[in-house]
Structures are given as C-alpha cells and as structure tokens.
Design an enzyme around this catalytic site. Structure first.
Site, short mmCIF file in Angstrom:
data_model
loop_
_atom_site.label_atom_id
_atom_site.label_comp_id
_atom_site.label_asym_id
_atom_site.label_seq_id
_atom_site.Cartn_x
_atom_site.Cartn_y
_atom_site.Cartn_z
N GLY A 195 0.82 -1.20 0.00
CA GLY A 195 0.00 0.00 0.00
C GLY A 195 0.86 1.26 0.00
O GLY A 195 2.07 1.20 0.21
N CYS B 190 5.51 -5.66 1.74
CA CYS B 190 5.67 -4.26 1.38
C CYS B 190 5.25 -3.34 2.54
O CYS B 190 5.91 -3.29 3.56
CB CYS B 190 4.90 -3.97 0.10
N PHE B 191 4.14 -2.63 2.42
CA PHE B 191 3.66 -1.79 3.51
C PHE B 191 3.40 -2.64 4.75
O PHE B 191 3.61 -2.20 5.89
CB PHE B 191 2.39 -1.06 3.07
N GLN C 222 6.56 -2.90 6.70
CA GLN C 222 6.87 -1.69 7.46
C GLN C 222 6.00 -1.58 8.71
O GLN C 222 6.48 -1.22 9.78
CB GLN C 222 6.68 -0.46 6.55
N ASN D 246 8.46 -2.00 -4.84
CA ASN D 246 7.85 -0.69 -4.97
C ASN D 246 7.72 -0.11 -3.57
O ASN D 246 6.69 -0.22 -2.93
CB ASN D 246 6.47 -0.78 -5.64
N GLY E 110 9.21 3.33 -0.93
CA GLY E 110 10.03 4.51 -0.69
C GLY E 110 10.41 4.66 0.77
O GLY E 110 11.13 5.59 1.14
N PHE E 111 9.91 3.73 1.63
CA PHE E 111 10.23 3.73 3.05
C PHE E 111 10.81 2.36 3.42
O PHE E 111 10.58 1.37 2.72
CB PHE E 111 8.99 4.01 3.90
N HIS F 268 7.54 -7.93 -3.46
CA HIS F 268 6.26 -8.46 -3.94
C HIS F 268 6.41 -9.90 -4.44
O HIS F 268 6.72 -10.13 -5.61
CB HIS F 268 5.73 -7.57 -5.08
N GLU G 279 4.15 -11.99 -5.12
CA GLU G 279 3.06 -12.44 -6.01
C GLU G 279 3.47 -12.37 -7.48
O GLU G 279 2.78 -12.91 -8.34
CB GLU G 279 1.80 -11.62 -5.76
#
Length: 386
Positions: A240, A268-269, A272, A310, A312-313, A361, A363
C-alpha cells in the site's frame, strides 16, 4: 522543430500537445502530452522494470506518485483486460521517453495512450528519462508537476511547492476496498486468512487461494473484532501507499493480533507496519526501490533471489542481532544486496515462527517468480510446522 515532431510528421501521426515537467528543485523537462491533457502533481519516482507497465500502473501502492519509466520504449504490448492488478490506474502521472505508435500483441485490446486518456491520467513523452533518473538518484525523490496547460516553468514550480509531500501522508484509507469480500480457496479449503487491504494487488489473494487458503479481504479501517469475526487461521497485511510513520490504527490492530497469537504474514507496507508494531522505526529512502530486478538475500536459507519492489520507506532494524519484543524475538530475515536495506523480518517465540514479512512483492505481478516460496512458508506457518 523537435525530434518527436519531425518523427510524427514523417509517419503521418497527429501531433500531441506540448507538455512540461517541473521538479521541486526547478529542473525542467519539455516534451509532448501522453495520455490525458491537463495538470497533475505527485512524488517523482522511477521504475526500472523493462516490462510489466500495466501491473505497475494499476498497483495502488503508486497512489499520488508520478512514475518515470527507465525503459525507453513503453506501450509496445498495449493494454489487455487480464493483467490489471486493481480496478483502475492509480499513478498520479506517467513519464516515458518513446511511447509505442502501434501496440503489437495478440492480447492487446487498446493502446496505452488511449487507456491513460480514458482514465484521465496526465503524462508526458519525449523526455530524456535517463537524465531524469540520474537526477533523481543524485537529488532524491521529490515533488513534481506535469502540465499541458501551464507551460511556464516558474508558474508550474510554484504549484509543485504547494503540493502535498509523501512523508507524513496516511493513504491506505484512500485505496482500500469499501466492503469486505472473499476470494475462495482453489480446490480443497485448508485455511482461512483475514487480509487487510492497504492497497492490495489482485494477484496476492490469488496466490494464497492457489494453496487452499480462503481469503477474506477486509477494509483498512477494520478492527480486531472484524478480524475475529472471520475466525482466521492467520492474518495478512498487503502492500500500500503512504508513510508508515503516519499510520496508527493498523499498527494497533496488528499488535492486538500478535498478542492473541494469530500467525502473521505481511508484504511491502505490511512489512513496514510489522516493523513498527514490533518497536522498530521506519525512514524514507533517498529514491526508493522500484522495479522487477532487485537482488535480495533470504538470510534464513542463504538463497539470493531477484525480486519485484515498490517502496520509498524502509524498516530501521539491526542487522547484526536479534531484538526482544513483547511478542517474541524479532530478527532481520532478508536484506537488499545493493544497499543492505532491511527486506524482511521474522518473529519467533520459544523457537517457533509466529510471523514474518518481506518488503518486496512475491506475487510476481509483474516480476520474477523467485519469491513464490514465501506463500508456501505462510502455509507452513499456518500448519504450525515451522
């Protein structure tokens, strides 16, 4: 007359409207409209994938970002109806060097230009994306504006500086599903998983369904009671957009779930937020990792895999030691071999795996299939065999 104009006149293609792109630091690029005409703003980021542009465009993680494609030729295979990762294009803007004049694929149903225009996505073509990418690698990701209506760089720059920044933005609520839905298990049902939609890609629950998991996709605003109502064998957090440091509700939900011993998997998100739930910090990368060719090492096996990214954090966790948390012992399970960035975490209690996450990712939509084993690892976690 510019080179793109000469080329279009030579092939008898209608000229596009002039467009400009202005970065937050004043760097300006001129080109032609690609997709819808108008004006748009967002964070300028670059993707290094040579293919998979349709999956990139429809990835909700790119919400409020202007994506620059480093591959020079984009749109060669057109747009089809099968490779969408969500119901719409999410990028705030699109930047390419040489868009295909005519798509060439038996699966194509329409051109990329037409799809962008139909969905109102403002883009620019004819840009030296190599120079632009080199600039972002040196200066870092920053706000940007693309316009076919405001062609004065100083005027557009003033608008760019008024645009919202990515740092401090909580965006999951803007991309999540409005209602819960179920992706049924394929074949015999083995497990039930509650998946929090923070910007989920459609292929992710499909990968779990292929392994006999019935996936209940829940809105990002869901509570622990909503999760309990599913009676899940495990909890999943998706990819996300946004700044994980600006998120509180989903972290508190995850901490409650971990406290109840619900097995966890995040990507991903979701990686984090797992990190923050365990007490680690997060920080903004200079220009992030985006593309389908990022090398990552799984420290639990020593295996090196090529992965799709993908983000940026990143999570700020120690690479050289374990960390005791209220939920068990946490450690870094994966690292990026380009910069040693944390790419995965795992949580164990009394020697048994209780949860894990990765920053990329698995998937593989788009991207290599090197990391598909992570869904098998999730099944093993649900079985209690690891």
């Amino acid at each position: 007359m510019s080179r793109p104009e000469r080329r279009r006149r030579r092939y008898g293609v209608a000229l596009r409207a002039p467009a400009i792109m202005v970065l937050e630091d004043g760097r300006t690029f001129r080109g032609e409209s690609f997709g819808a005409e108008g004006e748009t703003f967002g964070e300028a980021v670059f993707s290094t994938g040579m293919t998979g542009y349709q999956e990139t465009l429809t990835d909700p993680s790119y919400h409020r970002q202007v994506v620059i494609m480093t591959a020079p030729h984009v749109g060669n295979t057109g747009v089809n109806d099968e490779d969408m990762e969500s119901k719409k294009i999410w990028v705030a803007g699109y930047v390419v060097r040489d868009p295909a004049r005519v798509p060439s694929s038996w699966r194509s149903r329409r051109t990329l230009d037409d799809e962008l225009r139909e969905q109102g996505v403002v883009g620019i073509s004819g840009v030296d994306t190599r120079a632009l990418t080199r600039h972002l690698r040196e200066a870092g990701a920053m706000r940007v504006g693309i316009s076919t209506t405001t062609l004065d760089p100083e005027e557009l720059l003033a608008k760019v500086k008024d645009a919202a920044e990515m740092a401090g933005s909580e965006l999951a609520d803007e991309v999540t599903t409005s209602e819960a839905y179920v992706v049924p298990a394929q074949g015999e049902k083995r497990f039930t998983v509650a998946a929090l939609d923070l910007g989920i890609k459609e292929m992710t629950p499909e990968r779990m369904a292929e392994r006999g998991i019935e996936v209940h996709v829940l809105p990002a605003t869901s509570t622990i009671d909503d999760v309990r109502a599913v009676n899940p064998d495990g909890l999943f957090y998706s990819n996300g957009p946004g700044d994980p440091a600006a998120t509180t509700h989903q972290i508190e939900l995850l901490q409650e779930a971990l406290g109840e011993g619900i097995p966890y998997f995040g990507i991903c998100f979701g990686n984090q937020l797992f990190g923050r739930a365990l007490g680690f910090g997060t920080y903004k990368l200079k220009y992030g990792h985006r593309g389908i060719n990022q090398p990552v090492q799984d420290r639990t096996t020593g295996k090196v895999e090529v992965t799709a990214h993908n983000h940026g954090f990143a999570v700020d966790a120690p690479l050289d030691r374990d960390t005791e948390t209220p939920y068990g012992t946490a450690s870094v399970s994966h690292i990026n071999l380009n910069d040693d960035c944390v790419e995965g975490l795992e949580l164990k209690k009394e020697g048994k795996l209780k949860g894990f996450s990765v920053q990329y990712h698995p998937e593989a939509a788009a991207g290599p299939h090197d990391a598909a084993y992570l869904f098998d690892r999730f099944v093993n976690l649900l079985e209690g065999s690891i």
